[in-house]
Scaffold this active site. Structure first.
Site, short mmCIF file in Angstrom:
data_model
loop_
_atom_site.label_atom_id
_atom_site.label_comp_id
_atom_site.label_asym_id
_atom_site.label_seq_id
_atom_site.Cartn_x
_atom_site.Cartn_y
_atom_site.Cartn_z
N GLN A 123 -12.68 -46.42 46.35
CA GLN A 123 -13.27 -46.31 45.02
C GLN A 123 -14.24 -45.13 44.97
OE1 GLN A 123 -12.37 -48.21 42.40
NE2 GLN A 123 -13.82 -47.21 41.03
N ASP B 237 -3.68 -44.14 45.06
CA ASP B 237 -4.30 -43.43 43.94
C ASP B 237 -3.65 -42.08 43.66
OD1 ASP B 237 -6.48 -44.53 42.52
OD2 ASP B 237 -7.79 -44.38 44.26
N LYS C 223 -9.85 -55.06 40.20
CA LYS C 223 -8.69 -54.72 41.04
C LYS C 223 -8.33 -55.90 41.94
CE LYS C 223 -9.59 -49.83 40.61
NZ LYS C 223 -10.20 -48.57 41.04
N1 GUN Z 1 -13.26 -44.11 40.08
C1 GUN Z 1 -13.00 -44.02 38.75
N2 GUN Z 1 -11.66 -44.10 38.54
C2 GUN Z 1 -11.07 -44.24 39.75
C3 GUN Z 1 -9.73 -44.37 40.16
O1 GUN Z 1 -8.77 -44.36 39.38
N3 GUN Z 1 -9.54 -44.50 41.51
C4 GUN Z 1 -10.57 -44.48 42.39
N4 GUN Z 1 -10.28 -44.59 43.68
N5 GUN Z 1 -11.83 -44.36 42.03
C5 GUN Z 1 -12.09 -44.24 40.72
#
Ligand code: GUN
Length: 286
Positions: free
Chosen positions: A98, A121, A54
Site C-alpha cells: 500500500q 498492482d 481490501k
Molecule cells: N495507494 C493509493 N492507491 C493505491 C493503489 O491502487 N495501490 C497501492 N498499492 N497503493 C495505493
C-alpha cells in the site's frame, strides 16, 4: 439506458458488484484458493481504510488474505526480506504494498523487489513497460483498469476520442493515459504545471481527473455532452467525501459522470480481486 439530453450517473458500485459476482463463481470452482498479501507500512488513516476494505473483499470472495501491518520501526531490509519470502510462497499469488510508505522507506526499491508475476498492482517496471509497449502486462494497475472497464460497461466509445487526463501519478494518471492510448483514444496528459487547463478540458470528449483537488473541474471547463470520470477523493471537514469535479454543476453539462463516492472507487477494489485471480491462473497454468 441513456436518455438523450439527460446526464447518466455512472454506477460504479453496480458494475463492480457484477464483476465480483462473476469472479466469486470462478473462485468457488477452484480447489486451491488464490492468495493476496497486502503490506501496510504507513500510519495514514486513508491507507488503513483502503487496506481494511481490501481484506474484507478478499475474505468475502474466498481468497486467502494475508495483511502485514507495520509500525514506524519497520526497516527497508525487513520489508524486502518479507517480499522475497512472499515471492517464493506458492500460497500467495498477488503482493500489494500500500502506498504511500513511511517516509524513511524507499518505495521504488521495494516495488522492484516484487516478482512481476505477483505484482497485483501492475507497478513493477516490467509491467509498466509492457503497458507502455502495448503488450500484455501480467497485471494492469487497478484504478486505470477499472476506469476503462466502467467506460466499456456503459458502451462509451474510446477510439478517436479526445481524452484529457489530469494528474500524472504513477498510480492513476500515467497508466490510464497509456491504457486509453492503447484503446486508440487521443490522449492529453495534463498536470499541475499545465498552462490554461480549461483550454484543454473544453476540447475533451472524455475528462479523467485524478488530482485530489476538490472541485477543480468546474462547469465552464467542460464541453456539452462530455464524459466526466472523477478519480479524486478528498475528505471534507464534516467527514463527507468529495471528488475533483464540481458534481452538482457539471452534471448539467456532461452526458455521463461518475459520482464520488460510488464511481471509480468500487472498480479499483473489484479489479484488484480480478488481478489476484488472473495472477493465480498465470502461476498455476499447466
Ligand atoms: N495507494 C493509493 N492507491 C493505491 C493503489 O491502487 N495501490 C497501492 N498499492 N497503493 C495505493
Amino acid at each position: 439506458m441513456k436518455i438523450r439530453g439527460k446526464v447518466l450517473i455512472i454506477d460504479g458500485k453496480k458494475v463492480a458488484f457484477s464483476l465480483l459476482e462473476d469472479l466469486k463463481l470462478k473462485i468457488d470452482k477452484l480447489d486451491k484458493k488464490p492468495g493476496l498479501a497486502v503490506i501496510l507500512a504507513n500510519d495514514d488513516y486513508s491507507s488503513k481504510v483502503y487496506v481494511a476494505s481490501k481484506e474484507k473483499h478478499s475474505i468475502a470472495l474466498g481468497l486467502k488474505s494475508c495483511v502485514y501491518r507495520f509500525d514506524k520501526s519497520i526497516t527497508q531490509g525487513k520489508l524486502i526480506s518479507l517480499i522475497h519470502e512472499l515471492n517464493e510462497n506458492p500460497e500467495i499469488n498477488g503482493i500489494l504494498v500500500q502506498l504511500p510508505l513511511y517516509s524513511h522507506l524507499c518505495e521504488r526499491e521495494i516495488l522492484e523487489v516484487i516478482s512481476p508475476k505477483k505484482d497485483v498492482d501492475g507497478f513493477h517496471p516490467v509491467n509498466v513497460g509492457k503497458l507502455y509497449a502495448g503488450l500484455n502486462p501480467y497485471a494492469v494497475c487497478c484504478t486505470p483498469k477499472g476506469i476503462v472497464k466502467l467506460l466499456k460497461a456503459y458502451k462509451i466509445k474510446l477510439e478517436g476520442k479526445n481524452v484529457v487526463v489530469i494528474g500524472r501519478s504513477n498510480i492513476v494518471g500515467k497508466p490510464v493515459a497509456a491504457l486509453l492510448t492503447n484503446e486508440n483514444a487521443t490522449v492529453t496528459l495534463a498536470h499541475s504545471k499545465t498552462k490554461n487547463l480549461k483550454e484543454h478540458t473544453k476540447k475533451a470528449d472524455i475528462i479523467v481527473s485524478a488530482t485530489g483537488h476538490p472541485k477543480l473541474i468546474k462547469a465552464d471547463m467542460v464541453k456539452k455532452g462530455a464524459v466526466v470520470i472523477d478519480v479524486g477523493i478528498s475528505r471534507q471537514l464534516d467527514g463527507r467525501l468529495i471528488g475533483d469535479v464540481d458534481f452538482e454543476k457539471v452534471k448539467d453539462i456532461a452526458s455521463y459522470i461518475t459520482p464520488v463516492p460510488g464511481g471509480v472507487g468500487p472498480m479499483t477494489i473489484a479489479c484488484l480481486m480480478e488481478n489476484t485471480y488472473e495472477l493465480y491462473l498465470l502461476q498455476n497454468k499447466g
